[in-house]
Design a protein around this motif. Structure first.
Motif, mmCIF file in Angstrom:
data_model
loop_
_atom_site.group_PDB
_atom_site.id
_atom_site.type_symbol
_atom_site.label_atom_id
_atom_site.label_comp_id
_atom_site.label_asym_id
_atom_site.label_seq_id
_atom_site.Cartn_x
_atom_site.Cartn_y
_atom_site.Cartn_z
ATOM 1 N N SER A 1 -0.272 7.719 -4.978
ATOM 2 C CA SER A 1 -1.272 6.669 -5.175
ATOM 3 C C SER A 1 -0.632 5.380 -5.670
ATOM 4 O O SER A 1 -0.902 4.284 -5.147
ATOM 5 N N GLN A 2 0.244 5.499 -6.657
ATOM 6 C CA GLN A 2 0.875 4.307 -7.206
ATOM 7 C C GLN A 2 1.852 3.685 -6.224
ATOM 8 O O GLN A 2 1.965 2.455 -6.137
ATOM 9 N N SER A 3 2.551 4.528 -5.469
ATOM 10 C CA SER A 3 3.494 4.024 -4.483
ATOM 11 C C SER A 3 2.765 3.285 -3.366
ATOM 12 O O SER A 3 3.217 2.219 -2.920
ATOM 13 N N PHE A 4 1.656 3.844 -2.903
ATOM 14 C CA PHE A 4 0.871 3.183 -1.859
ATOM 15 C C PHE A 4 0.371 1.821 -2.331
ATOM 16 O O PHE A 4 0.344 0.849 -1.562
ATOM 17 N N GLU A 5 -0.054 1.744 -3.592
ATOM 18 C CA GLU A 5 -0.523 0.462 -4.132
ATOM 19 C C GLU A 5 0.571 -0.594 -4.050
ATOM 20 O O GLU A 5 0.335 -1.732 -3.642
ATOM 21 N N TRP A 6 1.780 -0.218 -4.448
ATOM 22 C CA TRP A 6 2.890 -1.163 -4.427
ATOM 23 C C TRP A 6 3.286 -1.520 -2.997
ATOM 24 O O TRP A 6 3.479 -2.693 -2.676
ATOM 25 N N PHE A 7 3.399 -0.542 -2.111
ATOM 26 C CA PHE A 7 3.830 -0.819 -0.752
ATOM 27 C C PHE A 7 2.827 -1.694 0.000
ATOM 28 O O PHE A 7 3.220 -2.451 0.893
ATOM 29 N N ARG A 8 1.563 -1.616 -0.364
ATOM 30 C CA ARG A 8 0.571 -2.488 0.292
ATOM 31 C C ARG A 8 0.807 -3.954 -0.054
ATOM 32 O O ARG A 8 0.504 -4.841 0.740
ATOM 33 N N VAL A 9 1.348 -4.208 -1.222
ATOM 34 C CA VAL A 9 1.529 -5.583 -1.668
ATOM 35 C C VAL A 9 2.602 -6.302 -0.851
ATOM 36 O O VAL A 9 2.343 -7.351 -0.251
ATOM 37 N N ALA A 10 3.793 -5.770 -0.811
ATOM 38 C CA ALA A 10 4.901 -6.477 -0.164
ATOM 39 C C ALA A 10 5.305 -5.865 1.166
ATOM 40 O O ALA A 10 5.362 -6.562 2.182
ATOM 41 N N GLU A 11 5.601 -4.582 1.180
ATOM 42 C CA GLU A 11 6.121 -3.943 2.384
ATOM 43 C C GLU A 11 5.143 -4.042 3.552
ATOM 44 O O GLU A 11 5.511 -4.464 4.656
ATOM 45 N N TYR A 12 3.922 -3.605 3.328
ATOM 46 C CA TYR A 12 2.936 -3.601 4.412
ATOM 47 C C TYR A 12 2.644 -5.025 4.896
ATOM 48 O O TYR A 12 2.565 -5.281 6.103
ATOM 49 N N SER A 13 2.514 -5.950 3.962
ATOM 50 C CA SER A 13 2.216 -7.338 4.345
ATOM 51 C C SER A 13 3.346 -7.931 5.181
ATOM 52 O O SER A 13 3.105 -8.596 6.200
#
Length: 367
Positions: free
Chosen positions: A342-354
């Motif tokens: 859950s915490q990893s997905f939150e972070w990856f949505r911010v920079a990696e996914y964008s």
């Protein structure tokens, strides 16, 4: 100083090189003994990237230890069948194995978490969890009950959703579909109508060719092309929601592992980490070339329909809740894993996914 006494003492240590060597050799033999292990792989040697991980480990360990710790590598089926690699390590038939731990969910579903579970972590997140998020420690605690020690030994990245003899357009098309599918994924898609089958890599093509199965997943374009699936199943779907970043493991007989000198354990750890990095990089290069080759051969590339993804996600979450309520070993590993996810997905949505979403859209637009 008494010259005669000095020469006598000197002679004790240098009565030529022979005397010195005679004293040094036993000490060295004790600190760096000759060790020879056998390792069985769950993969055929025709799949050079995933099978090659074990060969890379063996070569690195030998070089690090000056040839004193040697590991002989055997492909699936040469010593034991590919899906019996864990058993062979447990009973001491071999000292080590290179395998995907989700092959052993029949023993306990918890094996799958160390490898990958549906809608789980991608390769980077998986490595983060294992190495620095407590994953290796949690998984090793679980593996102790089977008398083995584990080290991550490769990652395939996100895999493909597999080869189908007929096109699928919705959940309804899964009814009665016989599919080779590994790990917990079979239990996830079974409520959707799929009839899951577990087959080792070398057994898949003939089963698909004969129609014993209707579909199969394996890894990705490079390995799949080598196995020839495109010749008997023209529809190639993506992504494998059940394998966002498969970790392959080295498993060691715990008693044999604990008997090793600390230097040899360090050699195994260092070599396994090198394999883990190298395998993912190899697949990233080879898959981008192979997917172009497959499309050029007429393969029909298709995304999995959204309703299949949604239904599978719901099925997976229900399965995980059920296992957490009924299996304490699963719960002990899954709950901290789920929090990390859950915490990893939150972070990856911010920079990696964008970042990924933007640059990929630009490339797709020809810019």
């Amino acid at each position: 100083m008494d010259r005669r006494n000095f020469l006598k003492k000197a002679g004790t240590f240098s009565g030529g090189a022979v005397a010195a060597t005679g004293l040094a050799a036993p000490a060295m033999a004790q600190s760096a003994p000759e060790v020879r292990w056998r390792l069985t792989s769950s993969f055929p040697n025709t799949l050079d990237t995933i099978f090659g991980g074990a060969e890379t480990l063996a070569k690195a360990v030998s070089e690090i230890t000056g040839g004193r710790f040697r590991i002989d590598v055997f492909p699936a089926g040469e010593l034991v069948p590919g899906l019996q690699a864990l058993d062979a390590v447990q009973d001491g038939t071999v000292e080590a194995a290179h395998t995907a731990c989700y092959y052993y969910v029949g023993k306990d579903p918890t094996f799958a978490i160390g490898a990958t579970i549906p809608f789980g972590l991608n390769a980077r997140q998986q490595n983060a969890w294992l190495y620095h998020g407590g994953g290796n420690e949690l998984f090793d605690t679980f593996l102790e009950g089977y008398g083995v020690k584990g080290l991550p030994g490769g990652n395939t990245g996100v895999q493909m959703g597999g080869w189908f003899r007929k096109e699928i357009n919705s959940v309804a098309d899964l009814s009665g579909l016989k599919m080779r599918i590994a790990g917990l994924a079979g239990r996830v898609v079974e409520p959707l109508g799929v009839v899951p089958q577990q087959l080792a890599g070398g057994d898949i093509y003939p089963a698909l060719e004969r129609g014993t199965i209707d579909a199969t997943e394996w890894i990705g374009p490079y390995d799949d092309e080598k196995l020839g699936f495109y010749q008997v199943a023209p529809y190639y779907y993506y992504p494998a929601f059940w394998e966002g970043g498969l970790t392959v493991h080295f498993l060691f007989n715990k008693e044999k592992y604990e008997a090793l000198p600390a230097e040899y354990k360090a050699a195994l750890d260092t070599a396994a980490k090198a394999v883990n990095v190298n395998m993912l990089a190899l697949y990233d290069v080879k898959n981008m070339q192979a997917i172009r080759s497959l499309v050029g051969k007429g393969v029909q590339l298709r995304p999995l329909p959204r309703d299949i993804l949604d239904a599978s996600y719901d099925s997976a979450m229900k399965l995980y809740a059920s296992l957490s309520a009924s299996n304490p070993k699963w719960k002990a590993v899954y709950e901290p894993w789920s929090q990390f996810r859950s915490q990893s997905f939150e972070w990856f949505r911010v920079a990696e996914y964008s970042y990924d979403t933007y640059v990929y859209s630009q490339q797709a637009a020809g810019k």
